[in-house]
Every structure is written in C-alpha cells, then in structure tokens.
Scaffold this motif. Sequence first.
Motif, mmCIF file in Angstrom:
data_model
loop_
_atom_site.group_PDB
_atom_site.id
_atom_site.type_symbol
_atom_site.label_atom_id
_atom_site.label_comp_id
_atom_site.label_asym_id
_atom_site.label_seq_id
_atom_site.Cartn_x
_atom_site.Cartn_y
_atom_site.Cartn_z
ATOM 1 N N GLY A 1 -0.003 6.784 0.404
ATOM 2 C CA GLY A 1 -0.399 5.447 -0.006
ATOM 3 C C GLY A 1 -0.793 5.366 -1.471
ATOM 4 N N LYS A 2 -0.866 4.149 -1.976
ATOM 5 C CA LYS A 2 -1.212 3.919 -3.374
ATOM 6 C C LYS A 2 -2.713 4.000 -3.627
ATOM 7 C CE LYS A 2 2.671 0.727 -4.083
ATOM 8 N NZ LYS A 2 3.038 -0.673 -4.404
ATOM 9 N N TYR A 3 -3.533 3.725 -2.593
ATOM 10 C CA TYR A 3 -4.968 3.617 -2.791
ATOM 11 C C TYR A 3 -5.758 4.801 -2.234
ATOM 12 C CZ TYR A 3 -3.636 -1.237 -3.678
ATOM 13 O OH TYR A 3 -3.053 -2.356 -4.173
ATOM 14 N N ASP B 1 -6.025 12.169 3.889
ATOM 15 C CA ASP B 1 -5.720 12.852 2.632
ATOM 16 C C ASP B 1 -6.290 14.269 2.594
ATOM 17 O OD1 ASP B 1 -4.253 12.295 0.213
ATOM 18 O OD2 ASP B 1 -6.136 12.533 -0.862
ATOM 19 N N THR C 1 0.795 -1.231 0.000
ATOM 20 C CA THR C 1 0.000 0.000 0.000
ATOM 21 C C THR C 1 0.827 1.281 0.000
ATOM 22 O OG1 THR C 1 -0.133 0.076 2.432
ATOM 23 C CG2 THR C 1 -1.849 -1.165 1.263
ATOM 24 N N CYS C 2 2.108 1.211 0.329
ATOM 25 C CA CYS C 2 2.923 2.420 0.495
ATOM 26 C C CYS C 2 3.643 2.764 -0.800
ATOM 27 C CB CYS C 2 3.926 2.191 1.625
ATOM 28 S SG CYS C 2 4.928 3.618 2.013
ATOM 29 N N LYS C 3 3.667 4.036 -1.164
ATOM 30 C CA LYS C 3 4.399 4.468 -2.347
ATOM 31 C C LYS C 3 5.898 4.317 -2.121
ATOM 32 C CE LYS C 3 1.206 7.227 -4.944
ATOM 33 N NZ LYS C 3 1.080 8.376 -5.861
ATOM 34 N N ASP C 4 6.626 4.097 -3.216
ATOM 35 C CA ASP C 4 8.030 3.714 -3.132
ATOM 36 C C ASP C 4 8.879 4.705 -2.348
ATOM 37 O OD1 ASP C 4 7.456 1.490 -4.596
ATOM 38 O OD2 ASP C 4 8.148 2.299 -6.513
#
Length: 252
Positions: free
Chosen positions: A174-176, A205, A140-143
């Motif tokens: 997060g990605k989602y 967010d 779920t976490c961005k790079d």
Amino acid sequence: NDPHTSVNKEVAKKIAEEDFDKFWDYTNLSTLEERMKEKRVITSEFMCKEDEWIRAMYIRIDDDINGPFNKVAYTLQNITNERKREYQVYNAMTHLVYSLHIFDLENDTMERLIESDILKQIIGNEESAQKMSNIIIKATCKDEFLDMMLEFVDLSTVSKRMEGKTFLTCEFLGKYHGWTRMSFIPIEMKNNQVKKMLITTEIIDSEKNEIINLIYKSNTDELTRLYNRRKYEDDLIDYSELDGYEFEELVD
C-alpha cells in the motif's frame, strides 16, 4: 387503498427514526409485486427504538414465481440477540484490523463498522459496495499491485472464487501503511451464492518485513553477503521452468 397493513403501522411506531423511511418503503404493498419479480423471498433488517433489531421477510407462496402475484406470507423476527453476538465479535476485532465492513452483494450496499481516518476521507459518502472497493484500491494500492487487487475486489466473481473455500485473502503493498492483507469472509450464503460477507484489511508490514528478512538470511552467506548454494539451486529450478529457456547442468 392504504398500502400499509395495520400490523406494519403498529411495528412502524417501534422503528428507529433513521430506519423509518427504509421500513415504510419496504412494507409498501403497492410496490411489492415489482420488487419480488422473479424472486421467492425478499428480506431486510431494521433497528428499533429500544436497541432492538427486527428482520422482516416476504415469502411468495404461489407455485409459479413468474405467474400472477396472488399470495405472500409476511414474517417479523426479533434478531436482537443475533445482532448483539455479531457486534461482540466485531468489537473484539477492532484491535486486530485496519478496516471492517459488511457487504450486501445482493443489493450492492455496505455497512461501515471500522474505518481509519484515511479511509473515511477516501470513501466519503459512497454507498455502493463495488464502487467503494474500487475507490479504496485505486487510492491506497501501489501501481504494481493495482491490476491484481482490482481483480480481487471484483464482487461479481466472488461466489465462483469462493467455491470450496471458507475465505479469500490477498496481500498487496500500500501507499500509506506498507504491506496490507485483505480478506473476504462469507457470513450469509444461499444456493452457493455469497449474499453477505465480511471484508477486513490488516496492516502486516512488520510481519511481511520479518519474513523477507528471514528469507534473505537463509539465502545469504553471513560473511561475504553473497547468495549461498541454497539460493543458487532455487534459481536454477526457477530458470529451468521458464518457457524457451534451455537449461544445461553445470558440473565441477
């Protein structure tokens, strides 16, 4: 030769079916010495058929915990009211958090209380608290936040990082769901070591974007859309603190 006492046989009749095997293994006296090796106390909780909970505890009362295994005290405690209070708190939090788990750090297990459909698919049937944490973060976490968050969810360092604090928190993109806040809240401590803790994640967010927008407005001229003097002075401070950067004050 029966490894179970008459007391445990009577109690076993009240244990809920899903916890019966766990209770039967826990109260097996033939394996107790090995399970209590170098330990003074072992404890576990079990759900009963009548919506009640009990906590069982073995306490070694020998002077030397590494010596011969001679005497052990055994207690049973009704913790139904305690559990009800806990779940009242958890239910109140369902509208505030994205996920909610209880981690047992001593046994590397977790109790799943609140999970989104996405998390249920990601985690599957994983039972290990540490593995589950790593799986969630990697999925779920961005790079750009990955290394920071893998370090944050390292359960082997939680007790050390928790010293002098009531909770730990970290924010990542997060990605989602965009910006997300993860918090570790200890609920059981022993000898300054975290035994159990509450893990929550919140979607922040809108909150984060509002803060970013306020910062942008405070640093930008409304007419020209260029950075203002406040931003200029903040940047000078930041650059002057960089290693190897030579700062020379500008004069009008």
